[in-house]
Design a protein around this motif. Structure first.
Motif, PDB file in Angstrom:
ATOM      1  N   ASN A  69       0.650  53.202  64.596  1.00  0.00           N
ATOM      2  CA  ASN A  69       1.956  52.679  64.202  1.00  0.00           C
ATOM      3  C   ASN A  69       1.887  51.810  62.955  1.00  0.00           C
ATOM      4  OD1 ASN A  69       3.199  53.941  66.360  1.00  0.00           O
ATOM      5  ND2 ASN A  69       2.935  52.187  67.726  1.00  0.00           N
ATOM      6  N   ASP A  70       0.686  51.346  62.626  1.00  0.00           N
ATOM      7  CA  ASP A  70       0.528  50.468  61.471  1.00  0.00           C
ATOM      8  C   ASP A  70       0.031  51.197  60.238  1.00  0.00           C
ATOM      9  OD1 ASP A  70       1.333  48.303  62.941  1.00  0.00           O
ATOM     10  OD2 ASP A  70      -0.711  47.732  63.535  1.00  0.00           O
ATOM     11  N   PHE A  71      -0.072  52.530  60.296  1.00  0.00           N
ATOM     12  CA  PHE A  71      -0.671  53.266  59.187  1.00  0.00           C
ATOM     13  C   PHE A  71       0.067  53.037  57.871  1.00  0.00           C
ATOM     14  CE2 PHE A  71      -2.884  56.792  61.791  1.00  0.00           C
ATOM     15  CZ  PHE A  71      -3.804  55.856  62.220  1.00  0.00           C
ATOM     16  N   HIS A  72       1.387  52.954  57.931  1.00  0.00           N
ATOM     17  CA  HIS A  72       2.152  52.821  56.697  1.00  0.00           C
ATOM     18  C   HIS A  72       1.992  51.434  56.085  1.00  0.00           C
ATOM     19  CE1 HIS A  72       4.137  56.738  56.960  1.00  0.00           C
ATOM     20  NE2 HIS A  72       4.252  56.514  58.257  1.00  0.00           N
ATOM     21  N   ASN A  73       1.388  50.520  56.822  1.00  0.00           N
ATOM     22  CA  ASN A  73       1.196  49.166  56.308  1.00  0.00           C
ATOM     23  C   ASN A  73      -0.221  48.934  55.791  1.00  0.00           C
ATOM     24  OD1 ASN A  73       3.839  48.429  57.044  1.00  0.00           O
ATOM     25  ND2 ASN A  73       3.178  48.096  59.160  1.00  0.00           N
ATOM     26  N   ASP A  74      -1.046  49.985  55.756  1.00  0.00           N
ATOM     27  CA  ASP A  74      -2.417  49.831  55.286  1.00  0.00           C
ATOM     28  C   ASP A  74      -2.409  49.479  53.802  1.00  0.00           C
ATOM     29  OD1 ASP A  74      -3.562  50.390  57.711  1.00  0.00           O
ATOM     30  OD2 ASP A  74      -3.645  52.546  57.341  1.00  0.00           O
ATOM     31  N   PRO A  75      -2.894  48.316  53.423  1.00  0.00           N
ATOM     32  CA  PRO A  75      -2.831  47.897  52.016  1.00  0.00           C
ATOM     33  C   PRO A  75      -3.695  48.747  51.101  1.00  0.00           C
ATOM     34  CG  PRO A  75      -4.122  46.341  53.315  1.00  0.00           C
ATOM     35  CD  PRO A  75      -3.468  47.269  54.288  1.00  0.00           C
ATOM     36  N   TRP A  76      -4.769  49.364  51.604  1.00  0.00           N
ATOM     37  CA  TRP A  76      -5.643  50.164  50.744  1.00  0.00           C
ATOM     38  C   TRP A  76      -4.940  51.395  50.181  1.00  0.00           C
ATOM     39  CZ3 TRP A  76      -6.237  55.044  52.681  1.00  0.00           C
ATOM     40  CH2 TRP A  76      -6.074  55.216  54.061  1.00  0.00           C
ATOM     41  N   LYS A  77      -3.845  51.804  50.818  1.00  0.00           N
ATOM     42  CA  LYS A  77      -3.115  52.965  50.301  1.00  0.00           C
ATOM     43  C   LYS A  77      -2.437  52.666  48.973  1.00  0.00           C
ATOM     44  CE  LYS A  77      -2.084  54.900  54.858  1.00  0.00           C
ATOM     45  NZ  LYS A  77      -1.012  55.260  55.801  1.00  0.00           N
ATOM     46  N   LEU A  78      -2.234  51.401  48.686  1.00  0.00           N
ATOM     47  CA  LEU A  78      -1.548  51.010  47.458  1.00  0.00           C
ATOM     48  C   LEU A  78      -2.506  50.820  46.292  1.00  0.00           C
ATOM     49  CD1 LEU A  78       0.914  48.386  48.987  1.00  0.00           C
ATOM     50  CD2 LEU A  78       1.318  50.830  48.561  1.00  0.00           C
ATOM     51  N   GLN A  79      -3.796  50.834  46.544  1.00  0.00           N
ATOM     52  CA  GLN A  79      -4.771  50.608  45.491  1.00  0.00           C
ATOM     53  C   GLN A  79      -4.864  51.832  44.579  1.00  0.00           C
ATOM     54  OE1 GLN A  79      -6.164  47.632  45.130  1.00  0.00           O
ATOM     55  NE2 GLN A  79      -5.004  46.980  46.920  1.00  0.00           N
ATOM     56  N   ARG A  80      -4.934  51.587  43.271  1.00  0.00           N
ATOM     57  CA  ARG A  80      -5.059  52.646  42.273  1.00  0.00           C
ATOM     58  C   ARG A  80      -6.058  52.214  41.210  1.00  0.00           C
ATOM     59  NH1 ARG A  80      -2.267  54.160  45.759  1.00  0.00           N
ATOM     60  NH2 ARG A  80      -0.279  55.272  45.703  1.00  0.00           N
ATOM     61  N   ARG A 106      -6.585  59.818  59.159  1.00  0.00           N
ATOM     62  CA  ARG A 106      -5.813  58.588  59.322  1.00  0.00           C
ATOM     63  C   ARG A 106      -4.403  58.718  58.732  1.00  0.00           C
ATOM     64  NH1 ARG A 106      -7.321  53.311  60.449  1.00  0.00           N
ATOM     65  NH2 ARG A 106      -5.932  51.686  59.683  1.00  0.00           N
ATOM     66  N   CYS A 107      -4.236  59.658  57.802  1.00  0.00           N
ATOM     67  CA  CYS A 107      -2.969  59.753  57.060  1.00  0.00           C
ATOM     68  C   CYS A 107      -2.192  61.031  57.367  1.00  0.00           C
ATOM     69  CB  CYS A 107      -3.252  59.672  55.561  1.00  0.00           C
ATOM     70  SG  CYS A 107      -3.980  58.120  55.029  1.00  0.00           S
ATOM     71  N   ARG A 108      -2.401  61.591  58.518  1.00  0.00           N
ATOM     72  CA  ARG A 108      -1.670  62.818  58.867  1.00  0.00           C
ATOM     73  C   ARG A 108      -0.163  62.596  58.771  1.00  0.00           C
ATOM     74  NH1 ARG A 108      -3.527  67.252  61.269  1.00  0.00           N
ATOM     75  NH2 ARG A 108      -5.783  67.450  61.496  1.00  0.00           N
ATOM     76  N   GLY A 109       0.500  63.498  58.038  1.00  0.00           N
ATOM     77  CA  GLY A 109       1.945  63.404  57.882  1.00  0.00           C
ATOM     78  C   GLY A 109       2.405  62.285  56.972  1.00  0.00           C
ATOM     79  N   ASP A 110       1.490  61.612  56.321  1.00  0.00           N
ATOM     80  CA  ASP A 110       1.824  60.473  55.462  1.00  0.00           C
ATOM     81  C   ASP A 110       2.001  60.962  54.020  1.00  0.00           C
ATOM     82  OD1 ASP A 110       1.714  58.097  53.869  1.00  0.00           O
ATOM     83  OD2 ASP A 110       0.755  57.071  55.553  1.00  0.00           O
ATOM     84  N   LEU A 139      -6.632  68.879  54.395  1.00  0.00           N
ATOM     85  CA  LEU A 139      -5.462  68.386  53.667  1.00  0.00           C
ATOM     86  C   LEU A 139      -4.223  69.215  53.997  1.00  0.00           C
ATOM     87  CD1 LEU A 139      -7.059  67.646  50.183  1.00  0.00           C
ATOM     88  CD2 LEU A 139      -5.878  65.975  51.624  1.00  0.00           C
ATOM     89  N   LEU A 140      -4.381  70.514  54.060  1.00  0.00           N
ATOM     90  CA  LEU A 140      -3.243  71.382  54.356  1.00  0.00           C
ATOM     91  C   LEU A 140      -2.724  71.160  55.775  1.00  0.00           C
ATOM     92  CD1 LEU A 140      -4.407  74.736  52.704  1.00  0.00           C
ATOM     93  CD2 LEU A 140      -2.606  73.201  51.896  1.00  0.00           C
ATOM     94  N   THR A 141      -3.635  71.073  56.733  1.00  0.00           N
ATOM     95  CA  THR A 141      -3.211  70.873  58.123  1.00  0.00           C
ATOM     96  C   THR A 141      -2.629  69.479  58.342  1.00  0.00           C
ATOM     97  OG1 THR A 141      -5.458  70.215  58.745  1.00  0.00           O
ATOM     98  CG2 THR A 141      -4.874  72.538  59.026  1.00  0.00           C
TER      99      THR A 141
END
Length: 316
Positions: A69-80, A106-110, A139-141
């Motif tokens: 439930n917290d996957f969308h709040n993972d701060p590492w996803k914002l790193q570039r 960890r990012c299925r459907g994200d 990645l496709l699945t």
């Protein structure tokens, strides 16, 4: 914070995926070139690379529902990085397959899976470039969109056809069947469809598979209307000519300039291709277009004395 520091440390050390990227960094603009296939590993110090892998390792999936439930709040996803790469891009580039697979799980459907870097490459593009069919499949699945294009207009399947990557091609075509009609009808910015790229590079097995999967054998590239058969003649590739003809390619198809594939045999060395297409081409389409026939006459288009008839020489 430690992860951010390590990502910033590799800015500029990632390596270029194609020659155009390098030229753009020096203020030049060129047409899309072939991707470079190096992963940039040689540009990293060993201790930097190991620390990056350790940071990736720390992202192991915890399958509890609370964490999901917290996957969308993972701060590492914002790193570039300065090239726009995410942690997933970097895992693919540096061939850290285990880490890439953990991030994907960890990012299925994200939407994170479809993030594009500064060259508009998704992780799927990079997985094909780096010849990682297992990552392509995951990645496709997990929900990565195979229709997205990079800054050359190529989908991941375009790249597989260009590279001749049979494994990635198979995974892409089997894992995204509902998107194949759209991808088959998508051109890159050079006007080429997947079938054209496979034909240009002489990958007969990919050409045959594309046709069997429903790609239009007579589709015309958008620059001047050549079909795969025209391209095969241009390249003097007899086996490809024979394959395309056997699969039903239209030998009377005309380019935007009115040329049949047979017309393109003029002035070329492979007489067998010429004989083969001459017998199949409609009789009224065997002659070159009238304008070109006139230009091929022995008489010059102008008299030498008339070259500068708008200049008058005045003796002072």
């Amino acid at each position: 914070a430690r992860l951010k520091i390590k990502m910033e440390a590799i800015n500029g050390n990632r390596g270029y995926y194609n020659m155009e990227d390098r030229d753009l960094k020096h203020g030049k603009h060129l047409q899309c070139q072939d991707e470079r296939l190096d992963s940039g590993l040689d540009s990293l110090k060993e201790e930097e690379y190991q620390e990056i892998l350790q940071d990736m390792e720390n992202l192991r999936v915890n399958p509890t529902e609370a964490n999901r439930n917290d996957f969308h709040n993972d701060p590492w996803k914002l790193q570039r990085t300065e090239d726009g790469d995410t942690l997933l891009h970097l895992a693919v580039i540096h061939e850290a397959a285990d880490c890439a697979l953990q991030i994907i799980e960890r990012c299925r459907g994200d939407p994170f899976l479809n993030v594009q870097n500064n060259q508009r490459q998704t992780a799927l593009h990079l997985a094909v470039i780096m010849e990682q069919p297992q990552v392509v499949e995951r990645l496709l699945t997990a929900g990565c969109d195979p229709r997205l294009t990079d800054d050359c207009g190529n989908t991941a399947l375009h790249i597989a056809c260009k590279k001749g990557s049979l494994h990635c091609f198979s995974v892409l075509t089997q894992g995204s069947t509902q998107h194949l009609p759209y991808i088959f009808n998508t051109t890159n910015y050079n006007g080429h469809y997947c079938l054209h790229l496979a034909s240009i590079h002489g990958y007969l097995s990919l050409v045959e598979n594309l046709i069997q999967l429903g790609a239009d054998i007579n589709v015309q590239e958008q620059c001047n209307g050549r079909t795969a058969l025209h391209l095969a003649v241009d390249l003097q590739n007899l086996p490809l000519v024979q394959l395309l003809v056997a699969k039903g390619a239209d030998v009377n198809s005309l380019t935007y300039g009115g040329h049949t594939p047979y017309h393109l045999t003029y002035g070329r060395q492979n007489a067998e291709i010429q004989r083969h297409l001459y017998a199949l081409t409609a009789q009224d389409l065997r002659e070159l277009p009238e304008s070109e026939a006139e230009e091929s006459d022995d008489e010059p288009l102008y008299e030498e004395d008339d070259m500068y008839d708008d200049i008058q020489l005045v003796r002072q």
